[in-house]
Design a protein around this motif. Structure first.
Motif, short mmCIF file in Angstrom:
data_model
loop_
_atom_site.label_atom_id
_atom_site.label_comp_id
_atom_site.label_asym_id
_atom_site.label_seq_id
_atom_site.Cartn_x
_atom_site.Cartn_y
_atom_site.Cartn_z
N MET A 1 101.19 20.42 -9.03
CA MET A 1 100.38 21.61 -9.25
C MET A 1 98.94 21.23 -9.62
N PRO A 2 97.92 21.80 -8.96
CA PRO A 2 96.53 21.54 -9.38
C PRO A 2 96.32 21.95 -10.83
N LYS A 3 95.44 21.22 -11.52
CA LYS A 3 95.27 21.48 -12.95
C LYS A 3 93.82 21.31 -13.37
N ARG A 4 93.36 22.25 -14.20
CA ARG A 4 92.07 22.09 -14.87
C ARG A 4 92.31 21.17 -16.06
N GLN A 5 91.46 20.18 -16.25
CA GLN A 5 91.69 19.19 -17.30
C GLN A 5 91.23 19.66 -18.67
N THR A 6 90.27 20.61 -18.71
CA THR A 6 89.81 21.16 -19.99
C THR A 6 89.58 22.66 -19.81
N GLU A 7 89.48 23.38 -20.92
CA GLU A 7 89.24 24.82 -20.87
C GLU A 7 87.90 25.15 -20.23
N GLY A 8 86.93 24.25 -20.34
CA GLY A 8 85.60 24.48 -19.77
C GLY A 8 85.44 24.03 -18.34
N ALA A 9 86.48 23.46 -17.74
CA ALA A 9 86.38 22.96 -16.37
C ALA A 9 86.46 24.09 -15.36
N ILE A 10 85.66 24.01 -14.32
CA ILE A 10 85.69 24.95 -13.21
C ILE A 10 86.65 24.44 -12.13
N GLY A 11 86.59 23.12 -11.87
CA GLY A 11 87.40 22.53 -10.82
C GLY A 11 88.82 22.25 -11.27
N TYR A 12 89.73 22.33 -10.31
CA TYR A 12 91.13 21.96 -10.51
C TYR A 12 91.34 20.60 -9.86
N ASP A 13 91.80 19.63 -10.63
CA ASP A 13 92.11 18.33 -10.04
C ASP A 13 93.33 18.48 -9.14
N ASN B 1 85.30 -3.79 -2.42
CA ASN B 1 86.61 -4.26 -2.87
C ASN B 1 87.72 -3.36 -2.34
N HIS B 2 88.94 -3.90 -2.31
CA HIS B 2 90.09 -3.08 -1.98
C HIS B 2 90.31 -2.05 -3.10
N PHE B 3 90.97 -0.95 -2.75
CA PHE B 3 91.31 0.06 -3.74
C PHE B 3 92.72 0.54 -3.46
N ASP B 4 93.55 0.60 -4.49
CA ASP B 4 94.94 1.00 -4.35
C ASP B 4 95.11 2.49 -4.58
N LEU B 5 95.59 3.19 -3.56
CA LEU B 5 95.95 4.59 -3.68
C LEU B 5 97.38 4.68 -4.18
N ARG B 6 97.62 5.55 -5.16
CA ARG B 6 98.94 5.71 -5.75
C ARG B 6 99.37 7.16 -5.65
N TRP B 7 100.67 7.37 -5.48
CA TRP B 7 101.20 8.72 -5.46
C TRP B 7 100.81 9.42 -6.76
N GLY B 8 100.38 10.67 -6.65
CA GLY B 8 100.11 11.50 -7.82
C GLY B 8 98.76 11.29 -8.46
N MET B 9 97.96 10.32 -7.98
CA MET B 9 96.66 10.12 -8.60
C MET B 9 95.76 11.32 -8.32
N ARG B 10 94.88 11.62 -9.27
CA ARG B 10 93.93 12.71 -9.09
C ARG B 10 92.87 12.23 -8.10
N ILE B 11 92.87 12.80 -6.90
CA ILE B 11 92.07 12.27 -5.80
C ILE B 11 90.83 13.09 -5.50
N ALA B 12 90.83 14.37 -5.84
CA ALA B 12 89.69 15.25 -5.58
C ALA B 12 89.80 16.44 -6.52
N GLN B 13 88.88 17.37 -6.38
CA GLN B 13 89.00 18.62 -7.12
C GLN B 13 88.72 19.78 -6.18
N VAL B 14 89.32 20.92 -6.50
CA VAL B 14 89.07 22.12 -5.71
C VAL B 14 88.44 23.17 -6.62
N ILE B 15 87.53 23.92 -6.05
CA ILE B 15 86.83 24.97 -6.77
C ILE B 15 87.04 26.27 -6.02
N PHE B 16 87.62 27.26 -6.69
CA PHE B 16 87.87 28.57 -6.09
C PHE B 16 86.64 29.45 -6.27
N GLN B 17 86.25 30.14 -5.20
CA GLN B 17 85.10 31.04 -5.25
C GLN B 17 85.36 32.25 -4.37
#
Length: 189
Positions: free
Chosen positions: A16-28, A141-157
């Protein structure tokens, strides 16, 4: 303030997308799977075909060449300069004219050189598939992608859908001090 209702279905392996703080606009949003930019899933035709789900070894040898096991975790190792399309684990229904757009996470970009190249990606209210995020490794450098990592954020408008009035000449537009000046014409300071 009356908040609109967004119906959201979390896909298997999604979070489930989640806002990390009460003041956040984006959902990780979280990485569910690496998905095909071309093929749809034959078993779930509304979704893109998963190429790697972080649970089992992929069939595609190109993808398998990037898969590593680290401390009981299966990861996808991105090469420098590589891009992959990832699914973010949910589908939703938004009331018109609401939409969401996808943006990079600043920490991934500044600390690791990982960004989202299809940003801002606009997801319209009539879209019913899983949004895909094009993740790009701009680092050396190489970068390891992992299941469940916070990869972007979405902003509803909510969008304004205007009515157009066609005019016959540019002279019918109000003049402004700026006029046609663009591309930095107002300076840096």
């Amino acid at each position: 303030m009356n908040q609109p209702e967004v119906k959201l279905h979390v896909l298997p392996g999604g979070i489930m997308p989640k806002r990390q703080t009460e003041g956040a606009i984006g959902y990780d949003v979280h990485l569910r799977a690496i998905v095909s930019p071309f093929d749809m899933d034959p078993e779930q035709p509304l979704l893109r075909k998963s190429l790697f789900d972080f649970r089992s070894m992929p069939e595609n040898p190109t993808i398998a060449g990037h898969v590593l096991t680290q401390m009981n975790e299966v990861v996808y190792r991105m090469a420098p300069g590589e891009s992959v399309l990832v699914g973010i684990g949910f589908v939703c229904e938004m009331p018109f004219p609401m939409f969401y757009w996808v943006a990079p996470r600043s920490g991934l970009a500044s600390k690791w050189g990982i960004t989202v190249t299809n940003a801002p990606g606009i997801v319209d209210p009539d879209y019913r598939g899983e949004a895909g995020v094009l993740v790009y490794n701009r680092a050396d450098n190489h970068f390891d992608l992992r299941w469940g990592m916070r990869i972007a954020q979405v902003i509803f408008q909510t969008a304004t859908i205007p009515n157009f009035t066609e005019i016959s000449s540019m002279s019918e537009l109000l003049e402004t001090k700026r006029g046609v000046g663009g591309f930095g014409s107002t300076g840096l300071k």
